[in-house]
Design a protein around this motif. Sequence first.
Motif, PDB file in Angstrom:
ATOM      1  N   TRP A 177       0.832  -1.204   0.000  1.00  8.68           N
ATOM      2  CA  TRP A 177       0.000   0.000   0.000  1.00  8.68           C
ATOM      3  C   TRP A 177       0.859   1.244   0.000  1.00  8.68           C
ATOM      4  O   TRP A 177       0.520   2.262  -0.589  1.00  8.68           O
ATOM      5  CB  TRP A 177      -0.950   0.005   1.204  1.00  8.68           C
ATOM      6  CG  TRP A 177      -2.071  -0.949   0.991  1.00  8.68           C
ATOM      7  CD1 TRP A 177      -2.267  -2.151   1.593  1.00  8.68           C
ATOM      8  CD2 TRP A 177      -3.144  -0.801   0.048  1.00  8.68           C
ATOM      9  NE1 TRP A 177      -3.380  -2.753   1.084  1.00  8.68           N
ATOM     10  CE2 TRP A 177      -3.941  -1.952   0.147  1.00  8.68           C
ATOM     11  CE3 TRP A 177      -3.501   0.197  -0.870  1.00  8.68           C
ATOM     12  CZ2 TRP A 177      -5.074  -2.147  -0.632  1.00  8.68           C
ATOM     13  CZ3 TRP A 177      -4.634   0.003  -1.650  1.00  8.68           C
ATOM     14  CH2 TRP A 177      -5.402  -1.153  -1.526  1.00  8.68           C
ATOM     15  N   LEU A 178       2.027   1.130   0.655  1.00  4.17           N
ATOM     16  CA  LEU A 178       2.970   2.242   0.662  1.00  4.17           C
ATOM     17  C   LEU A 178       3.372   2.585  -0.770  1.00  4.17           C
ATOM     18  O   LEU A 178       3.395   3.761  -1.164  1.00  4.17           O
ATOM     19  CB  LEU A 178       4.197   1.843   1.488  1.00  4.17           C
ATOM     20  CG  LEU A 178       5.283   2.880   1.713  1.00  4.17           C
ATOM     21  CD1 LEU A 178       4.713   4.120   2.372  1.00  4.17           C
ATOM     22  CD2 LEU A 178       6.399   2.290   2.570  1.00  4.17           C
ATOM     23  N   TYR A 227       1.708   1.958  -3.521  1.00  3.66           N
ATOM     24  CA  TYR A 227       0.566   2.559  -4.213  1.00  3.66           C
ATOM     25  C   TYR A 227       0.410   4.021  -3.806  1.00  3.66           C
ATOM     26  O   TYR A 227       0.124   4.871  -4.631  1.00  3.66           O
ATOM     27  CB  TYR A 227      -0.713   1.775  -3.911  1.00  3.66           C
ATOM     28  CG  TYR A 227      -0.962   0.682  -4.901  1.00  3.66           C
ATOM     29  CD1 TYR A 227      -0.151  -0.443  -4.918  1.00  3.66           C
ATOM     30  CD2 TYR A 227      -1.980   0.790  -5.850  1.00  3.66           C
ATOM     31  CE1 TYR A 227      -0.349  -1.438  -5.843  1.00  3.66           C
ATOM     32  CE2 TYR A 227      -2.186  -0.210  -6.784  1.00  3.66           C
ATOM     33  CZ  TYR A 227      -1.376  -1.326  -6.778  1.00  3.66           C
ATOM     34  OH  TYR A 227      -1.572  -2.294  -7.706  1.00  3.66           O
ATOM     35  N   GLY A 228       0.601   4.269  -2.508  1.00  3.84           N
ATOM     36  CA  GLY A 228       0.514   5.644  -2.031  1.00  3.84           C
ATOM     37  C   GLY A 228       1.587   6.509  -2.676  1.00  3.84           C
ATOM     38  O   GLY A 228       1.319   7.616  -3.131  1.00  3.84           O
ATOM     39  N   ALA A 279       3.067   6.013  -5.557  1.00  4.67           N
ATOM     40  CA  ALA A 279       2.751   6.202  -6.977  1.00  4.67           C
ATOM     41  C   ALA A 279       1.696   7.292  -7.139  1.00  4.67           C
ATOM     42  O   ALA A 279       1.781   8.126  -8.049  1.00  4.67           O
ATOM     43  CB  ALA A 279       2.266   4.884  -7.584  1.00  4.67           C
ATOM     44  N   ALA A 280       0.720   7.288  -6.252  1.00  3.92           N
ATOM     45  CA  ALA A 280      -0.345   8.291  -6.330  1.00  3.92           C
ATOM     46  C   ALA A 280       0.221   9.687  -6.065  1.00  3.92           C
ATOM     47  O   ALA A 280      -0.077  10.645  -6.796  1.00  3.92           O
ATOM     48  CB  ALA A 280      -1.457   7.959  -5.337  1.00  3.92           C
ATOM     49  N   ARG A 290       3.301  10.675  -6.448  1.00  3.27           N
ATOM     50  CA  ARG A 290       4.208  11.044  -7.534  1.00  3.27           C
ATOM     51  C   ARG A 290       3.428  11.611  -8.729  1.00  3.27           C
ATOM     52  O   ARG A 290       3.827  12.593  -9.335  1.00  3.27           O
ATOM     53  CB  ARG A 290       4.990   9.804  -7.985  1.00  3.27           C
ATOM     54  CG  ARG A 290       5.913  10.044  -9.173  1.00  3.27           C
ATOM     55  CD  ARG A 290       6.629   8.769  -9.576  1.00  3.27           C
ATOM     56  NE  ARG A 290       5.778   7.862 -10.304  1.00  3.27           N
ATOM     57  CZ  ARG A 290       5.571   6.594  -9.995  1.00  3.27           C
ATOM     58  NH1 ARG A 290       6.167   6.068  -8.951  1.00  3.27           N
ATOM     59  NH2 ARG A 290       4.778   5.838 -10.717  1.00  3.27           N
ATOM     60  N   LEU A 330      -2.467  16.247  -5.277  1.00  3.61           N
ATOM     61  CA  LEU A 330      -3.788  16.676  -4.818  1.00  3.61           C
ATOM     62  C   LEU A 330      -4.823  15.566  -4.988  1.00  3.61           C
ATOM     63  O   LEU A 330      -5.610  15.287  -4.085  1.00  3.61           O
ATOM     64  CB  LEU A 330      -4.234  17.946  -5.560  1.00  3.61           C
ATOM     65  CG  LEU A 330      -5.627  18.447  -5.177  1.00  3.61           C
ATOM     66  CD1 LEU A 330      -5.719  18.747  -3.680  1.00  3.61           C
ATOM     67  CD2 LEU A 330      -6.018  19.673  -5.984  1.00  3.61           C
ATOM     68  N   ALA A 342      -4.218  12.475  -5.015  1.00  2.00           N
ATOM     69  CA  ALA A 342      -3.898  11.445  -4.027  1.00  2.00           C
ATOM     70  C   ALA A 342      -4.505  11.798  -2.669  1.00  2.00           C
ATOM     71  O   ALA A 342      -5.145  10.976  -2.022  1.00  2.00           O
ATOM     72  CB  ALA A 342      -2.381  11.283  -3.909  1.00  2.00           C
ATOM     73  N   ARG A 343      -4.300  13.035  -2.261  1.00  2.00           N
ATOM     74  CA  ARG A 343      -4.838  13.446  -0.954  1.00  2.00           C
ATOM     75  C   ARG A 343      -6.353  13.353  -0.942  1.00  2.00           C
ATOM     76  O   ARG A 343      -6.968  13.011   0.070  1.00  2.00           O
ATOM     77  CB  ARG A 343      -4.403  14.874  -0.636  1.00  2.00           C
ATOM     78  CG  ARG A 343      -2.890  15.021  -0.499  1.00  2.00           C
ATOM     79  CD  ARG A 343      -2.523  16.436  -0.166  1.00  2.00           C
ATOM     80  NE  ARG A 343      -2.951  16.793   1.177  1.00  2.00           N
ATOM     81  CZ  ARG A 343      -3.161  18.049   1.584  1.00  2.00           C
ATOM     82  NH1 ARG A 343      -3.009  19.044   0.747  1.00  2.00           N
ATOM     83  NH2 ARG A 343      -3.525  18.282   2.812  1.00  2.00           N
ATOM     84  N   GLY A 382      -7.654  10.140   0.091  1.00  2.00           N
ATOM     85  CA  GLY A 382      -7.278   9.649   1.416  1.00  2.00           C
ATOM     86  C   GLY A 382      -5.821   9.272   1.589  1.00  2.00           C
ATOM     87  O   GLY A 382      -5.451   8.717   2.607  1.00  2.00           O
ATOM     88  N   VAL A 383      -4.976   9.559   0.588  1.00  2.00           N
ATOM     89  CA  VAL A 383      -3.555   9.246   0.733  1.00  2.00           C
ATOM     90  C   VAL A 383      -2.872  10.403   1.466  1.00  2.00           C
ATOM     91  O   VAL A 383      -2.881  11.528   0.973  1.00  2.00           O
ATOM     92  CB  VAL A 383      -2.888   9.037  -0.649  1.00  2.00           C
ATOM     93  CG1 VAL A 383      -1.397   8.757  -0.480  1.00  2.00           C
ATOM     94  CG2 VAL A 383      -3.568   7.898  -1.399  1.00  2.00           C
ATOM     95  N   PRO A 384      -2.306  10.163   2.644  1.00  2.00           N
ATOM     96  CA  PRO A 384      -1.665  11.243   3.400  1.00  2.00           C
ATOM     97  C   PRO A 384      -0.302  11.581   2.796  1.00  2.00           C
ATOM     98  O   PRO A 384       0.725  11.046   3.205  1.00  2.00           O
ATOM     99  CB  PRO A 384      -1.528  10.668   4.807  1.00  2.00           C
ATOM    100  CG  PRO A 384      -1.515   9.178   4.611  1.00  2.00           C
ATOM    101  CD  PRO A 384      -2.224   8.865   3.335  1.00  2.00           C
ATOM    102  N   GLN A 415       2.820  12.701   5.030  1.00  2.00           N
ATOM    103  CA  GLN A 415       3.360  11.619   5.849  1.00  2.00           C
ATOM    104  C   GLN A 415       4.143  10.626   4.985  1.00  2.00           C
ATOM    105  O   GLN A 415       5.211  10.157   5.370  1.00  2.00           O
ATOM    106  CB  GLN A 415       2.238  10.881   6.583  1.00  2.00           C
ATOM    107  CG  GLN A 415       1.639  11.652   7.744  1.00  2.00           C
ATOM    108  CD  GLN A 415       0.429  12.480   7.321  1.00  2.00           C
ATOM    109  OE1 GLN A 415       0.413  13.055   6.238  1.00  2.00           O
ATOM    110  NE2 GLN A 415      -0.574  12.552   8.177  1.00  2.00           N
ATOM    111  N   LEU A 416       3.587  10.305   3.813  1.00  2.00           N
ATOM    112  CA  LEU A 416       4.250   9.306   2.973  1.00  2.00           C
ATOM    113  C   LEU A 416       5.584   9.817   2.443  1.00  2.00           C
ATOM    114  O   LEU A 416       6.529   9.061   2.268  1.00  2.00           O
ATOM    115  CB  LEU A 416       3.335   8.881   1.819  1.00  2.00           C
ATOM    116  CG  LEU A 416       2.096   8.077   2.210  1.00  2.00           C
ATOM    117  CD1 LEU A 416       1.487   7.400   0.987  1.00  2.00           C
ATOM    118  CD2 LEU A 416       2.391   7.037   3.274  1.00  2.00           C
TER     119      LEU A 416
END
Lengths: 295, 255
Positions: free
Chosen positions: A155-156, A158-159, A161-162, A164, A168, A170-171, A174-176, A179-180
Amino acid sequence: MSQYVLSVIASGGVWAILTLSLNLITGYAGQVSLGQAAFFAIGAYAAAMLSTRTGFGFVPAVLAAMPITGVAAAALGLLALRVKDDFLVFATIGVNFIVVAILQYTDAFGGAQGIVAIPLPAIGPVTLQIGAYAGLVVALALLAGFASRWVERSWLGYGFAAVRQDELAARTIGVPAAQLKVVAFALAGLLAGLAGALYAYFLGNVFPQNFAFVISIQVMAMLVLGGLGTVPGAIVGAAVLTALPEILRPLADYRYTIFGLVLVITVSFLPGGIMGHGGLGDRALGRLRPRRAAT
Amino acid sequence: MSFLAAEQLSVSFGRLTALDGVSFDVERGQLVAVIGPNGAGKTTLFNAIAGAVRPARGRAVLDGRVVSGRPPHRNALAGVARTFQVARPFHELTVRDNVLVGLGRARYYRLGGLLRRARSSADIERAEALLGDVGLGESMERLAGELPLGHLRLLEIARALALSPRLLMLDEPAAGLRDTEEAALEALLRRLREQGLTMLLVEHDVEFALRVADRAVVLTAGRKLAEGAPEEVRTNPEVIDAYLGTGTEAGDATR
């Protein structure tokens, strides 16, 4: 194999680990860092100082250098949250120069004389000669490669990639992102710390100029040539650019010219790199080139 | 208290007041459209509710929880999903993976979740079901960057639905769509409404908005001009006036 070939292999393994470290930040999370040599330096100096001044053995020194560098990188990652894209590139370049300057001008870090007489690496009673050391470094590089692949598929990953591709967006799902990014810097710090510690034991002495800005360029050239965002790319790129100056001995004096040329030519004509998959490297590097119209 | 309440929302950009004390309510399960001429503040209102823009005054409350002025990723966890006026898919990921990213949700916040392998069969099934629902079942393996605009809009909706949202916010979903694409979008919004999803739609195309909405809020120059059922809005003289001047039907004013 001759000592010479073995030492080329050992250094290739160190560069592969450092390139994998850059791949986490730049290839996966899309945060372009041109200061990777700073983390490399922190890992190398941590291991060198623990071994020469506090009597840490090889294994504990390497294991301690990793989290020390990880924490330093995470702290820089926190600062980097304030800047994006091109400005992040400038900031990381600045960090590289600052770290080298601190090492150069601080007596506690040995100043320009560096840290010398690092003992030979030993595991228990067994001293690792260059052959065994090369084998260990290559094995650790492969391990770092597998760990990177794990991250890529988690999941990290995927987060990352989102973030990158569109921070916006991504956020918004729900992708923080902040933090990532810090996690990316921290993980990259662990790997850079490993690479630095292995490099310190490989060289036996470390000097500030081992970690100059050109080293950051070198690692970026390795990653871009191999293929940004791919584990095989990071390893192949590091291997090719370690071997190339050795094979073409007369060119060895121009190695940094070669790295610069490789960077320019790859970005211009082979944006995906040797192992790159369609357009991936192309897109992340868009940040270093004039922006194209979005599709 | 209503499900979503915009309370006196005001947004300024420097000296420009883009939104000036706008209030309205959305009941659970309703589809409410926000319409208005260019520059009326529709997208600003949308962004203020979604958390993308911080309101100078006022707030938006979703089921007792303030959502305005909060980071988008926090709102996403609280069940606010949105799409973008200019579609923002993850171009290099497959259509299926675009939706999978949204299924990660709370797992991005725990170390154990972060390091778990994505693409579990349960998640893939869920992503494929969502894509089937919006009509993208045939395109799951394609890279999102290769999709035509109409499909990108559907993809963004599928990705938003991956959050199991309590409120779905759509920013001009019909803009730039061909007739067949628009019909597919309209059918999808009707199906989602039948499933009980609460939706807020910002739309430049008045006819489209009034066809699908239960209620409409009309903005002009940053203020609320009118509010009501589509028929009331359509025949409201002030609304007709704001769009094209007296004597013209609002329905003609879709450009």
